[in-house]
Motif scaffolding. Structure first.
Motif, PDB file in Angstrom:
ATOM      1  N   VAL A 256       0.947  -1.151   0.038  1.00  0.00           N
ATOM      2  CA  VAL A 256       0.069  -0.126   0.060  1.00  0.00           C
ATOM      3  C   VAL A 256       0.945   1.181  -0.072  1.00  0.00           C
ATOM      4  O   VAL A 256       1.570   1.420   0.914  1.00  0.00           O
ATOM      5  N   GLU A 257       0.705   2.089  -0.990  1.00  0.00           N
ATOM      6  CA  GLU A 257       1.477   3.451  -1.013  1.00  0.00           C
ATOM      7  C   GLU A 257       0.639   4.519  -0.580  1.00  0.00           C
ATOM      8  O   GLU A 257      -0.507   4.610  -0.594  1.00  0.00           O
ATOM      9  N   PHE A 258       1.348   5.221   0.303  1.00  0.00           N
ATOM     10  CA  PHE A 258       0.850   6.555   1.120  1.00  0.00           C
ATOM     11  C   PHE A 258       1.321   7.688   0.817  1.00  0.00           C
ATOM     12  O   PHE A 258       2.672   7.703   0.618  1.00  0.00           O
ATOM     13  N   ALA A 268      -3.933   7.336   1.508  1.00  0.00           N
ATOM     14  CA  ALA A 268      -3.675   5.951   0.760  1.00  0.00           C
ATOM     15  C   ALA A 268      -3.556   6.364  -0.668  1.00  0.00           C
ATOM     16  O   ALA A 268      -4.625   7.137  -1.070  1.00  0.00           O
ATOM     17  N   ASN A 269      -2.649   6.116  -1.413  1.00  0.00           N
ATOM     18  CA  ASN A 269      -2.704   6.598  -2.882  1.00  0.00           C
ATOM     19  C   ASN A 269      -3.168   5.252  -3.635  1.00  0.00           C
ATOM     20  O   ASN A 269      -4.101   5.392  -4.140  1.00  0.00           O
ATOM     21  N   GLU A 270      -2.155   4.147  -3.583  1.00  0.00           N
ATOM     22  CA  GLU A 270      -2.774   3.169  -4.367  1.00  0.00           C
ATOM     23  C   GLU A 270      -2.469   1.884  -3.877  1.00  0.00           C
ATOM     24  O   GLU A 270      -1.343   1.976  -2.902  1.00  0.00           O
ATOM     25  N   MET A 271      -2.756   0.751  -4.178  1.00  0.00           N
ATOM     26  CA  MET A 271      -2.032  -0.582  -3.815  1.00  0.00           C
ATOM     27  C   MET A 271      -1.705  -1.591  -4.864  1.00  0.00           C
ATOM     28  O   MET A 271      -2.282  -1.549  -5.840  1.00  0.00           O
TER      29      MET A 271
HETATM   30 MG    MG Z   1       2.179   4.317  -7.530  1.00  0.00          MG
END
Ligand code: MG
Ligand code: ATP
Length: 389
Positions: A256-258, A268-271
């Motif tokens: 998980v990108e934050f 949270a950006n994307e996973m």
């Molecule tokens: Mg990304």
């Protein structure tokens, strides 16, 4: 398959997709005594080149999927854009981790954001744009923003930054009016990611959080321990990532990108439903790698809480490095000079043709202190022609 059915070494593990993530998965599986099978149409795919078996078909090819199921005791994926129905078909006869249903959420930015919200995890203010009416109805509050295709984006592809409504309209045309998400541009202090692994029994473990520097929408440098992140922010990110994985009934490795905003809040950006580029350092800097945890999760072997044993920096090696200024034909970077530095670990993915922005490999620098790791990583960057960070 019941919880207690462990798939032991000696069995064959399958992976959908033959890129570098598949290659490093294959390396980890083979080190543990498994055989491997890769399904990827490309005869020179990085993972296909090192696997026991390589099935050279497309992801939806009936015969290819049958062959993979026949060869393998369990199957995983290294690529989130493998059609979920291919995973569902495999799951009729073999354990598949992660499941097609979880991968389907991660394949679609709109579903992904809905999942974050359902988990109580904040994400960027956004609007779905699938029709001209939705485009016209977009709130001014979302500008300036980033228009992202809902599906099939990676490494900043399928994204256009827009400041005005006129730019937004033009950007949607440029993206051929496919389903998109417009996200408000947020004031990022820095970017981090959390990699978790969840087992069939529901146990979740995580790696220490990574701090990530992106350039032109592509990951450039990962630093662990994350220099800018407080224990409190890390704890919030860990809890969010655990929740996101558990509520999908996820099995396997998930990243998980934050974004961490200037006020210290996390978004949270994307996973990614697979091992992730920001976890490549785990091979050399942790006691168990993200790829080994993928093997353990999919086979039902125990998961352990991974430990970072060395501070590190991971530098992505993009194809640009093969074309230094003034050079027109492909030229190999000076590996000998880089490997003369202490604590350098070179990983190349077996891609013969270098292209700009193509991920050719990565370099992890480990040291006994974070300062040393950074100093050596900067020396390596200077040798390779990577901008200092
Ligand atoms: Mg990304
Ligand atoms: P990946 O290769 O990680 O899958 P991607 O192409 O799917 O990348 P994103 O992660 O959505 O793209 O965005 C790429 C980068 O663009 C982010 O890491 C961040 O630096 C920047 N970015 C994306 N969305 C925003 C936003 N809403 N506000 C500010 N910066 C953003």
């Amino acid at each position: 398959m019941s919880q207690s059915d462990v798939i032991l070494p000696g069995a064959t593990l399958g992976v959908m997709g033959g890129g570098q993530l598949g290659r490093m998965f294959v390396h980890a599986a083979q080190a543990m005594g498994y055989n491997t099978a890769v399904l990827d149409a490309d005869p020179t795919s990085p993972a296909g080149l090192v696997s026991h078996h390589h099935i050279r078909t497309g992801y939806l090819d009936e015969a290819g999927l049958k062959e993979l199921a026949a060869q393998c005791a369990a199957v995983t994926t290294e690529f989130e854009n493998v059609p979920a129905q291919a995973l569902d078909q495999l799951a009729q006869t073999r354990p598949v981790a992660p499941a097609g249903s979880a991968v389907a959420i991660c394949q679609d930015r709109a579903k992904e954001k809905a999942h974050f919200v359902a988990c109580g995890v904040p994400c960027a203010p956004h609007a779905l744009i699938e029709t001209p009416e939705q485009l016209a109805a977009v709130s001014e509050d979302l500008l300036p923003g980033i228009l992202k295709t809902a599906r099939l984006g990676y490494d900043g592809k399928g994204q256009i930054r827009v400041k005005t409504r006129a730019e937004l309209n033009a950007a949607w045309e440029e993206l051929q009016r496919v389903g998109c998400v417009l996200e408000k541009m947020l004031p990022l202090a820095y970017e981090v990611s959390v990699i978790v692994a969840r087992g069939r029994n529901g146990q979740v473990v995580h790696f220490p959080l990574q701090q990530n520097l992106h350039r032109d929408g592509i990951l450039a440098v990962t630093t662990v321990p994350a220099p800018s992140v407080s224990a409190e922010v890390s704890q919030r990110a860990y809890e969010a990532a655990h929740q996101i994985a558990s509520s999908m009934g996820y099995v396997g490795v998930l990243c998980v990108e934050f974004f961490v905003l200037q006020d210290g809040s996390i978004v949270a950006n994307e996973m990614a439903p697979r091992p992730h580029n920001s976890g490549h350092h785990t091979i050399d800097a942790c006691d168990v790698s993200q790829f080994e945890l993928q093997v353990r999760a999919m086979t039902g072997l125990p998961l352990v809480e991974p430990q970072l044993h060395s501070p590190c920096h991971m530098l992505n090696l993009l194809g640009d490095l093969w074309f230094p200024a003034g050079v027109t034909s492909q030229q190999e970077p000076n590996w000998a000079a880089v490997l003369a530095l202490p604590g350098t670990h070179l990983h190349l993915y077996g891609k013969t043709e270098a292209r700009k922005a193509r991920k050719m490999g990565h370099l992890t620098v480990t040291a006994s202190t974070a300062e040393q790791a950074r100093a050596v990583a900067l020396q390596a960057a200077a040798i390779l022609g990577i901008e200092p960070f």
